[in-house]
Design an enzyme around this catalytic site. Structure first.
Site, PDB file in Angstrom:
ATOM      1  N   ALA A 155     -19.779  34.206  94.108  1.00  0.00           N
ATOM      2  CA  ALA A 155     -19.988  33.944  92.674  1.00  0.00           C
ATOM      3  C   ALA A 155     -19.747  35.197  91.825  1.00  0.00           C
ATOM      4  O   ALA A 155     -19.984  35.165  90.619  1.00  0.00           O
ATOM      5  CB  ALA A 155     -21.396  33.410  92.448  1.00  0.00           C
ATOM      6  N   GLY A 211     -13.977  34.998  89.563  1.00  0.00           N
ATOM      7  CA  GLY A 211     -13.094  33.843  89.654  1.00  0.00           C
ATOM      8  C   GLY A 211     -13.758  32.470  89.620  1.00  0.00           C
ATOM      9  O   GLY A 211     -14.598  32.179  88.754  1.00  0.00           O
ATOM     10  N   ASP A 216     -22.431  39.496 103.252  1.00  0.00           N
ATOM     11  CA  ASP A 216     -21.038  39.269 103.629  1.00  0.00           C
ATOM     12  C   ASP A 216     -20.993  38.010 104.498  1.00  0.00           C
ATOM     13  O   ASP A 216     -21.646  37.964 105.550  1.00  0.00           O
ATOM     14  CB  ASP A 216     -20.556  40.507 104.418  1.00  0.00           C
ATOM     15  CG  ASP A 216     -19.068  40.472 104.709  1.00  0.00           C
ATOM     16  OD1 ASP A 216     -18.498  39.380 104.887  1.00  0.00           O
ATOM     17  OD2 ASP A 216     -18.466  41.575 104.779  1.00  0.00           O
ATOM     18  N   SER A 254      -7.333  24.747  99.380  1.00  0.00           N
ATOM     19  CA  SER A 254      -6.181  25.208  98.580  1.00  0.00           C
ATOM     20  C   SER A 254      -4.993  24.281  98.781  1.00  0.00           C
ATOM     21  O   SER A 254      -4.925  23.558  99.777  1.00  0.00           O
ATOM     22  CB  SER A 254      -5.790  26.619  99.049  1.00  0.00           C
ATOM     23  OG  SER A 254      -4.601  27.048  98.439  1.00  0.00           O
ATOM     24  N   TYR A 310      -2.943  32.942 105.890  1.00  0.00           N
ATOM     25  CA  TYR A 310      -3.757  32.375 104.797  1.00  0.00           C
ATOM     26  C   TYR A 310      -3.641  30.850 104.813  1.00  0.00           C
ATOM     27  O   TYR A 310      -4.652  30.145 104.735  1.00  0.00           O
ATOM     28  CB  TYR A 310      -3.315  32.938 103.435  1.00  0.00           C
ATOM     29  CG  TYR A 310      -4.119  32.342 102.291  1.00  0.00           C
ATOM     30  CD1 TYR A 310      -5.468  32.633 102.150  1.00  0.00           C
ATOM     31  CD2 TYR A 310      -3.539  31.463 101.378  1.00  0.00           C
ATOM     32  CE1 TYR A 310      -6.227  32.067 101.126  1.00  0.00           C
ATOM     33  CE2 TYR A 310      -4.279  30.905 100.341  1.00  0.00           C
ATOM     34  CZ  TYR A 310      -5.628  31.208 100.224  1.00  0.00           C
ATOM     35  OH  TYR A 310      -6.380  30.641  99.216  1.00  0.00           O
ATOM     36  N   GLY A 319      -3.997  24.754  93.155  1.00  0.00           N
ATOM     37  CA  GLY A 319      -2.774  25.547  93.184  1.00  0.00           C
ATOM     38  C   GLY A 319      -3.072  26.904  92.562  1.00  0.00           C
ATOM     39  O   GLY A 319      -4.177  27.444  92.725  1.00  0.00           O
ATOM     40  N   VAL A 340      -4.395  29.717  90.525  1.00  0.00           N
ATOM     41  CA  VAL A 340      -5.511  29.952  89.605  1.00  0.00           C
ATOM     42  C   VAL A 340      -5.560  31.448  89.334  1.00  0.00           C
ATOM     43  O   VAL A 340      -5.592  32.248  90.280  1.00  0.00           O
ATOM     44  CB  VAL A 340      -6.869  29.549  90.239  1.00  0.00           C
ATOM     45  CG1 VAL A 340      -7.975  29.576  89.180  1.00  0.00           C
ATOM     46  CG2 VAL A 340      -6.803  28.199  90.926  1.00  0.00           C
ATOM     47  N   GLU A 368      -9.257  37.052  90.492  1.00  0.00           N
ATOM     48  CA  GLU A 368      -8.966  38.331  91.159  1.00  0.00           C
ATOM     49  C   GLU A 368      -8.219  38.119  92.477  1.00  0.00           C
ATOM     50  O   GLU A 368      -7.950  39.070  93.213  1.00  0.00           O
ATOM     51  CB  GLU A 368     -10.274  39.106  91.391  1.00  0.00           C
ATOM     52  CG  GLU A 368     -10.883  39.563  90.093  1.00  0.00           C
ATOM     53  CD  GLU A 368     -12.208  40.296  90.266  1.00  0.00           C
ATOM     54  OE1 GLU A 368     -12.545  40.696  91.397  1.00  0.00           O
ATOM     55  OE2 GLU A 368     -12.907  40.459  89.251  1.00  0.00           O
ATOM     56  N   PHE A 369      -7.935  36.839  92.770  1.00  0.00           N
ATOM     57  CA  PHE A 369      -7.294  36.468  94.042  1.00  0.00           C
ATOM     58  C   PHE A 369      -6.050  37.296  94.346  1.00  0.00           C
ATOM     59  O   PHE A 369      -5.884  37.832  95.443  1.00  0.00           O
ATOM     60  CB  PHE A 369      -6.950  34.969  93.961  1.00  0.00           C
ATOM     61  CG  PHE A 369      -6.233  34.427  95.159  1.00  0.00           C
ATOM     62  CD1 PHE A 369      -6.932  33.986  96.272  1.00  0.00           C
ATOM     63  CD2 PHE A 369      -4.850  34.338  95.175  1.00  0.00           C
ATOM     64  CE1 PHE A 369      -6.268  33.481  97.382  1.00  0.00           C
ATOM     65  CE2 PHE A 369      -4.177  33.824  96.274  1.00  0.00           C
ATOM     66  CZ  PHE A 369      -4.891  33.398  97.378  1.00  0.00           C
TER      67      PHE A 369
HETATM   68  P1  NDP Z   1     -11.677  35.931  93.532  1.00  0.00           P
HETATM   69  O1  NDP Z   1     -11.123  37.086  94.306  1.00  0.00           O
HETATM   70  O2  NDP Z   1     -11.721  36.049  92.056  1.00  0.00           O
HETATM   71  O3  NDP Z   1     -13.131  35.563  94.075  1.00  0.00           O
HETATM   72  C1  NDP Z   1     -13.407  35.537  95.444  1.00  0.00           C
HETATM   73  C2  NDP Z   1     -14.913  35.499  95.659  1.00  0.00           C
HETATM   74  O4  NDP Z   1     -15.163  35.427  97.078  1.00  0.00           O
HETATM   75  C3  NDP Z   1     -15.614  36.734  95.126  1.00  0.00           C
HETATM   76  O5  NDP Z   1     -16.797  36.374  94.500  1.00  0.00           O
HETATM   77  C4  NDP Z   1     -15.904  37.534  96.387  1.00  0.00           C
HETATM   78  O6  NDP Z   1     -17.112  38.267  96.228  1.00  0.00           O
HETATM   79  C5  NDP Z   1     -16.116  36.418  97.420  1.00  0.00           C
HETATM   80  N1  NDP Z   1     -15.906  36.901  98.774  1.00  0.00           N
HETATM   81  C6  NDP Z   1     -14.735  37.296  99.331  1.00  0.00           C
HETATM   82  N2  NDP Z   1     -14.954  37.742 100.581  1.00  0.00           N
HETATM   83  C7  NDP Z   1     -16.289  37.621 100.797  1.00  0.00           C
HETATM   84  C8  NDP Z   1     -17.124  37.933 101.896  1.00  0.00           C
HETATM   85  N3  NDP Z   1     -16.631  38.450 103.031  1.00  0.00           N
HETATM   86  N4  NDP Z   1     -18.444  37.690 101.798  1.00  0.00           N
HETATM   87  C9  NDP Z   1     -18.946  37.183 100.659  1.00  0.00           C
HETATM   88  N5  NDP Z   1     -18.217  36.851  99.586  1.00  0.00           N
HETATM   89  C10 NDP Z   1     -16.896  37.087  99.661  1.00  0.00           C
HETATM   90  O7  NDP Z   1     -10.787  34.682  93.964  1.00  0.00           O
HETATM   91  P2  NDP Z   1     -10.891  33.112  93.614  1.00  0.00           P
HETATM   92  O8  NDP Z   1     -12.008  32.825  92.713  1.00  0.00           O
HETATM   93  O9  NDP Z   1      -9.533  32.689  93.222  1.00  0.00           O
HETATM   94  O10 NDP Z   1     -11.186  32.545  95.072  1.00  0.00           O
HETATM   95  C11 NDP Z   1     -12.227  31.650  95.364  1.00  0.00           C
HETATM   96  C12 NDP Z   1     -11.758  30.672  96.426  1.00  0.00           C
HETATM   97  O11 NDP Z   1     -10.707  29.886  95.888  1.00  0.00           O
HETATM   98  C13 NDP Z   1     -11.198  31.323  97.689  1.00  0.00           C
HETATM   99  O12 NDP Z   1     -11.654  30.601  98.813  1.00  0.00           O
HETATM  100  C14 NDP Z   1      -9.685  31.156  97.525  1.00  0.00           C
HETATM  101  O13 NDP Z   1      -9.023  31.121  98.764  1.00  0.00           O
HETATM  102  C15 NDP Z   1      -9.650  29.816  96.823  1.00  0.00           C
HETATM  103  N6  NDP Z   1      -8.425  29.504  96.109  1.00  0.00           N
HETATM  104  C16 NDP Z   1      -7.938  30.350  95.131  1.00  0.00           C
HETATM  105  C17 NDP Z   1      -6.779  30.033  94.464  1.00  0.00           C
HETATM  106  C18 NDP Z   1      -6.172  30.939  93.451  1.00  0.00           C
HETATM  107  O14 NDP Z   1      -4.964  30.772  93.138  1.00  0.00           O
HETATM  108  N7  NDP Z   1      -6.902  31.874  92.878  1.00  0.00           N
HETATM  109  C19 NDP Z   1      -6.075  28.766  94.733  1.00  0.00           C
HETATM  110  C20 NDP Z   1      -6.659  27.968  95.757  1.00  0.00           C
HETATM  111  C21 NDP Z   1      -7.804  28.324  96.401  1.00  0.00           C
HETATM  112  P3  NDP Z   1     -17.364  39.785  96.707  1.00  0.00           P
HETATM  113  O15 NDP Z   1     -16.051  40.496  96.702  1.00  0.00           O
HETATM  114  O16 NDP Z   1     -18.345  40.304  95.694  1.00  0.00           O
HETATM  115  O17 NDP Z   1     -17.953  39.638  98.054  1.00  0.00           O
HETATM  116  C1  8X3 Z   2      -4.175  30.138  96.624  1.00  0.00           C
HETATM  117  C2  8X3 Z   2      -2.947  29.433  96.177  1.00  0.00           C
HETATM  118  O1  8X3 Z   2      -0.436  29.293  96.461  1.00  0.00           O
HETATM  119  O2  8X3 Z   2      -1.412  31.513  96.261  1.00  0.00           O
HETATM  120  O3  8X3 Z   2      -4.841  29.419  97.593  1.00  0.00           O
HETATM  121  O4  8X3 Z   2      -1.667  30.241  98.286  1.00  0.00           O
HETATM  122  S1  8X3 Z   2      -1.553  30.156  96.852  1.00  0.00           S
END
Ligand code: NDP
Ligand code: 8X3
Length: 253
Positions: A10, A13, A61, A141, A154, A185, A187, A190-191
């Site tokens: 949380a 993103g 973690d 995803s 991934y 798709g 988003v 910070e991904f």
């Molecule tokens: P962000 O990087 O913005 O957020 C990721 C979140 O996951 C952060 O809060 C981070 O918190 C947490 N996180 C990562 N690794 C750990 C860990 N080892 N333990 C605990 N928390 C962890 O990315 P998104 O919001 O985009 O990603 C959220 C989800 O959505 C992911 O599962 C991603 O694969 C999925 N997704 C994203 C897409 C995109 O295009 N952005 C598309 C499809 C799916 P912290 O670093 O503080 O631990």
């Molecule tokens: C994240 C979407 O297309 O970057 O799950 O893999 S993509």
């Protein structure tokens, strides 16, 4: 009494947007992530803006089974009855052909996206089974539906998340537990910064010339899924930007 929702990841993103959305709709929240200061600032913000909810921060973690058990296995009585689990924490690291893959990147993705999701679910789901209700939402995803060049590991982890959503539904249906798979798709969060290890220029490339989804768009979908009547479940949502047709076909006009 407010429903209790646990959101992993949380601090940024999709998870952050979901926490804000649910707080505005009077859910009590357990918010988790590794970045403690961000969690605490978010908790303060949510409490300030929403006087009728409770917020608990848990800083761990998801890759560490002992940390998951220590944090989620020992909740106080008034936090134990988790109604909704949003398995959101996850990441992509690196974008390489399989023969050039970096083993540490692979392990981070497998340990977080598959094993972390499993550890959290293993600790939280028995309470839902005992109470005969609950809702688990797995943030998978488009990469769990399709593969793309360099996406190899991934994509494999998100195919695993997708398969686990279906498996969980089969295993938990007799206990009255809903399972929803959320498959976005592109988003903009910070991904991409994480995937490209802080290289801001590369991180912008996936979103060039198109309008990506936002964390708020996904939070809206999650809220919709959890606010439906008890007899209705959304099994699977594939949510894409209008400009994106598949993982690789994007209108950048
Ligand atoms: P962000 O990087 O913005 O957020 C990721 C979140 O996951 C952060 O809060 C981070 O918190 C947490 N996180 C990562 N690794 C750990 C860990 N080892 N333990 C605990 N928390 C962890 O990315 P998104 O919001 O985009 O990603 C959220 C989800 O959505 C992911 O599962 C991603 O694969 C999925 N997704 C994203 C897409 C995109 O295009 N952005 C598309 C499809 C799916 P912290 O670093 O503080 O631990
Ligand atoms: C994240 C979407 O297309 O970057 O799950 O893999 S993509």
């Amino acid at each position: 009494m407010n429903k209790i929702t646990l959101i992993t990841g949380a601090t940024s993103g999709i998870g952050l947007a979901t926490a804000r959305k649910l707080a505005n709709h009077n859910f009590d929240l357990i918010i988790t992530g590794r970045r403690k200061e961000r969690l605490e600032n978010l908790a303060e913000e949510l409490q300030k803006n929403n006087k009728n909810i409770r917020v608990l921060t848990l800083n761990f973690d998801v890759r560490s089974l002992s940390e998951v058990v220590e944090n989620l296995g020992n909740l106080d009585n008034d936090w134990q009855d988790i109604d909704i689990l949003v398995n959101n924490a996850g990441l992509a690291v690196g974008l390489n052909h399989i023969d050039e893959g970096i083993i540490d990147d692979w392990e981070r993705m497998i340990d977080t996206n598959i094993k972390g999701l499993l550890y959290v679910t293993r600790v939280v789901s028995p309470g839902m089974v005992k109470r005969g209700k609950g809702h688990i939402l797995n943030v998978a995803s488009i990469a769990g539906k399709e593969i793309y060049e360099n996406g190899n590991v991934y994509c494999a982890t998100k195919h695993a998340a997708d398969a686990l959503s279906r498996s969980m539904r089969v295993d938990l249906v007799k206990h009255g537990i809903k399972v929803s798979n959320i498959a976005p798709g592109l988003v903009k969060t910070e991904f991409s910064d994480v995937r490209f290890k802080g290289d801001r220029e590369k991180a912008e490339v996936p979103y060039k010339g198109m309008k990506p989804l936002t964390g708020d768009d996904i939070a809206d979908v999650i809220y919709y899924c959890i606010s439906l009547p008890a007899h209705v479940n959304i099994d699977d949502v594939l949510i894409m930007p209008t400009a994106q047709a598949t993982s690789t076909i994007v209108n950048r006009s």
